[in-house]
Design a protein around this motif. Structure first.
Motif, short mmCIF file in Angstrom:
data_model
loop_
_atom_site.label_atom_id
_atom_site.label_comp_id
_atom_site.label_asym_id
_atom_site.label_seq_id
_atom_site.Cartn_x
_atom_site.Cartn_y
_atom_site.Cartn_z
N VAL A 1 -6.58 12.53 2.00
CA VAL A 1 -5.52 11.23 2.78
C VAL A 1 -6.21 11.07 4.18
CG1 VAL A 1 -3.58 12.08 1.63
CG2 VAL A 1 -4.07 13.24 3.84
N CYS B 1 3.59 13.66 0.43
CA CYS B 1 2.74 12.53 0.91
C CYS B 1 3.42 11.25 1.25
CB CYS B 1 1.82 12.37 -0.50
SG CYS B 1 0.34 11.14 0.02
N TYR C 1 -0.18 9.16 -5.95
CA TYR C 1 0.13 10.61 -5.67
C TYR C 1 0.76 11.11 -6.64
CZ TYR C 1 0.95 15.24 -3.02
OH TYR C 1 1.19 16.25 -3.01
N THR D 1 0.39 4.22 -2.85
CA THR D 1 0.17 5.51 -2.32
C THR D 1 0.93 6.44 -3.17
OG1 THR D 1 -0.83 4.95 -0.41
CG2 THR D 1 -0.15 7.11 -0.54
N VAL E 1 -2.80 6.94 3.17
CA VAL E 1 -3.66 6.29 1.88
C VAL E 1 -4.48 7.51 1.71
CG1 VAL E 1 -3.04 3.92 2.49
CG2 VAL E 1 -5.20 4.96 3.37
N ASP F 1 0.91 -1.37 0.00
CA ASP F 1 0.02 -0.01 0.04
C ASP F 1 0.78 1.26 -0.13
OD1 ASP F 1 0.79 -0.42 2.69
OD2 ASP F 1 -1.16 0.41 3.48
N PRO G 1 3.90 8.11 2.98
CA PRO G 1 3.02 6.79 3.48
C PRO G 1 3.26 6.67 4.68
CG PRO G 1 3.99 6.51 1.42
CD PRO G 1 4.92 7.59 1.65
#
Length: 219
Positions: A196, A89, A40, A36, A203, A32, A91
């Motif tokens: 998010v 962003c 993004y 992500t 995520v 994941d 994760p």
């Protein structure tokens, strides 16, 4: 693969429990998070046509074959895109650490044995550390731009002896994956927001709609 591995010290095969734990780590830490980062990155490129075309040209220059790890050196701008996406962003929005000794941070005493949380997302968006932190600017990571940057200012994979063991593989996946997609497809983001949430890792909080089409081949 796991069933054939042995402990380098004892020579014993991995137990079913250890194999299970390794597979869980691959699933949660390596799936994941990369997804992500790719989502993004594509969303940002879908809002920045010039950046997207630059990534496409860079990847197309390699040829029409499958991209390989050895191609990373020919994808410098794509690398910058991924770094900036990980800044904006990350994760792993936070990192947990236990203080191994008494330490003072910004006037606060932290006794040994204290569990602490490092706010990676907050660190990456701190205006005292980054110029225009809410602006997506891959040139922050252009050659020479990171020379005076503190090692502890940018921590998408943590740092120190407990840094993410999969950081190099994750970067390889993200860079080659992004270049492979943009080389073949054009992406147009339909929303100006990337919502998010953090159920475990950071995520997307909902759908991120985009219009995707086959990229025209240059004559």
């Amino acid at each position: 693969m796991f069933f054939e591995l042995t402990d380098p010290v004892t020579g014993r095969a991995f137990s079913d429990e250890k194999i299970r734990d390794e597979l869980l780590a691959f699933l949660f830490a390596g799936h994941d998070t990369t997804a992500t980062t790719l989502a993004y990155s594509l969303w940002q490129l879908g809002r920045n046509r010039e950046m997207q075309e630059r990534v496409a040209r860079e990847a197309a220059a390699i040829g029409d074959r499958l991209l390989r790890a050895s191609d990373i050196g020919d994808l410098p701008y794509t690398v910058q895109i991924v770094h900036e996406s990980l800044r904006m962003c990350p994760p792993a929005a936070t990192a947990a650490r236990m203080a191994m000794r008494d330490v003072e941070v910004d006037g606060y005493r932290i006794p040994a044995g204290t569990n602490t949380i490092v706010g990676t997302y907050a660190l990456h968006h701190d205006p005292s550390l980054w110029d225009e932190p809410e602006k997506f600017d891959p040139d922050r990571f252009a050659p020479g731009q990171s020379v005076d940057r503190s090692r502890w200012q940018y921590l998408p994979f943590g740092g120190g002896p407990r840094t993410c063991i999969g950081d190099h593989f994750a970067m390889l996946e993200a860079i080659l994956g992004l270049a492979s997609v943009v080389r073949k497809l054009e992406v147009e983001s339909l929303h100006d927001d990337f919502p998010v949430k953090t159920p475990f890792t950071l995520v997307a909080a909902g759908p991120v709609p985009a219009r995707v089409g086959t990229r025209a081949v240059a004559a």
